[in-house]
Design a protein around this motif. Sequence first.
Motif, short mmCIF file in Angstrom:
data_model
loop_
_atom_site.label_atom_id
_atom_site.label_comp_id
_atom_site.label_asym_id
_atom_site.label_seq_id
_atom_site.Cartn_x
_atom_site.Cartn_y
_atom_site.Cartn_z
N HIS A 13 36.03 25.33 84.62
CA HIS A 13 36.03 25.35 83.12
C HIS A 13 36.08 26.82 82.80
O HIS A 13 36.73 27.43 81.95
N SER A 14 35.17 27.57 83.43
CA SER A 14 35.03 29.05 83.02
C SER A 14 36.02 29.85 83.52
O SER A 14 36.41 30.58 82.58
N LEU A 15 36.76 29.57 84.53
CA LEU A 15 38.19 30.33 85.36
C LEU A 15 39.36 29.94 83.94
O LEU A 15 39.94 30.65 83.57
N ARG A 40 38.77 29.15 80.83
CA ARG A 40 38.65 29.95 79.44
C ARG A 40 39.08 30.98 79.83
O ARG A 40 39.74 31.83 78.78
N LEU A 41 39.10 31.77 80.84
CA LEU A 41 39.30 33.20 80.95
C LEU A 41 40.81 33.35 81.23
O LEU A 41 41.50 34.26 80.51
N ALA A 42 41.66 32.23 81.72
CA ALA A 42 43.10 32.22 81.81
C ALA A 42 43.43 32.03 80.29
O ALA A 42 44.60 32.67 79.83
N GLN A 43 42.84 31.31 79.38
CA GLN A 43 43.27 31.01 78.21
C GLN A 43 43.08 32.72 77.15
O GLN A 43 43.90 32.79 76.39
N GLN A 44 42.10 33.28 77.59
CA GLN A 44 41.91 34.27 76.88
C GLN A 44 42.58 35.67 77.27
O GLN A 44 43.28 36.51 76.55
N ASN A 45 42.87 35.76 78.60
CA ASN A 45 43.63 36.94 79.29
C ASN A 45 44.35 36.41 80.44
O ASN A 45 43.79 36.69 81.64
N LEU A 46 45.19 35.80 80.40
CA LEU A 46 46.42 35.38 81.34
C LEU A 46 46.81 36.40 82.34
O LEU A 46 46.82 36.19 83.54
N GLU A 47 47.40 37.59 81.85
CA GLU A 47 48.25 38.51 82.64
C GLU A 47 47.42 38.83 83.76
O GLU A 47 48.16 38.74 84.79
N ARG A 82 30.97 22.43 90.19
CA ARG A 82 32.15 22.98 90.62
C ARG A 82 33.08 22.90 89.35
O ARG A 82 33.68 23.72 89.00
N CYS A 83 32.92 21.83 88.46
CA CYS A 83 33.60 21.38 87.26
C CYS A 83 33.21 22.76 86.16
O CYS A 83 34.14 23.40 85.60
N SER A 84 31.90 23.14 86.15
CA SER A 84 31.71 24.15 85.32
C SER A 84 32.42 25.47 85.67
O SER A 84 33.08 26.30 84.94
#
Length: 507
Positions: free
Chosen positions: A258-260, A262-269, A253-255
Amino acid sequence: MLGSWRAFSEMFCHLRPWRRFCLRKVLPPWLHYSRALSGAEAINALRPFYFAVHPDFFGQHPREREVNENSLKRLSVYLENLQKPGFKSLKPTQLTFYIREKTAQNSSEGQEPVSTTGFRAVRFTLHSSDLLSTVLYILNSCSLPVEHVQSLNTNVHSQPLKEATGMPDRPIKWHRSYYSFTGFKDPDEDLEHVSRVETTLTSWLGSNGKGAVKKLKNSLPLRKELDRLKNELSELLQLSDIRWQRGWGVAHRCSQLHSLSRLAQQNLEPLQNAKGCTIVFTDRSGMSALGHVMLGTMDVHHHWTRLFESLPNYFDLQRRMSALEDQISHLLGGIQVVYIEELQPALTLDEYYSLLDTFYNQLQRSRAPPRPQSLSGLQMILSSDRYAPSLHELGHFNIPALSDPASLQSFMRTKAQQARENMRRREKLKVIENELIQASTRKFSLEKLYKEPSISSRQMVDCCKRLLEQSLPYLHGMHLCVSHFYSVMQDGDLCIPWNWKKGEAMK
């Protein structure tokens, strides 16, 4: 002393050829010269088995899906323990799986005939301490091929053993004095013990409590990390909740979080479209019938991004779905159309809308006059089954989408009073259940007390009432799950059957 040892050795030495010949008959010839199987090779060898029992193929059958999920968890623990260095023996583990079948087959030992749903139940007990033998036993128990396992063993002898001739083709039954002297375990005795001894809650907790405490203690840092990630993402995306469809471990679940992240950091909109939604990590991406955003754990980031970008279209479909439910309700006398996650197959929003549309068109074609508010306050769920309509003990109607509208309305009017009584009992039972969960949590100082989705309120009430009569110090600070079986999960959660037995174990 030396003379006694020689005498004892000579007593058994004449049996060794018999044992060798019997093994040659019972096991595949190549197995006697094969090396030990690695964990990765075991998973590869069990691919036909995983394909036959994978929960994803049981979407329309929640009960069979959950049985397979629970059994796979216990199988995973068993295989993991087999690979631990220095691990000598395991307790026999009884498992049940439902296997997909295209056509009916004759039932064999440990198997039941194919059911009307196209599945057959297979029950077997794991008791081997060897990984390769366990893999072969699982495949054979499920009537699956084993030839591919030979190709996984690169050190298999090139020449198969010669067939034994003139020797008995039954396994040797060793005298118990052999096991007493050598210290080896008699597998037959272990199996007899499993069938003879009825596990009790006290005895099981006594045997497994310390191991569970250790696993729970080891998982605490990850649990804190999970809570931190969940809170941060919920606040950043303004989510209603973050959930998981499966019983994945804390590390898994942590993994995913973490994946979500990273996605929010790369493309939050695009992710901001999920404001106010519940995100559920599951097997496929989309939107669920309940309006939850489903993130497939096997999908990559660009699949998730496309889903978040398409959420406005899903919200439009959601509004159309609500309007369709209202139209159906009007035609059927004010009954509420609901989707109950615990009792229905996991459907996407598209699938559920299609089901509603089919049922609505069926009602429209019948031209049956609406009966204003005659069924107001009642509930119904739709299914794709072709069975007759029925009234559930919880008070809602189970309605197949292709039901005959005229007979359906007659059935629901006849059962309306009973449905209202069932709903009142359900509400009272739910209140009692919540009170007992709180009381049990306080008495045993549990960190968490929860249940599997397939456990009914009635079963949970019965379980908690009997728990409150016991003194169980092993439960202090633990996570306790009420289920259908005993198990210690990988993060230390204790699973107990709702109908656990009390008293001392039988000798």
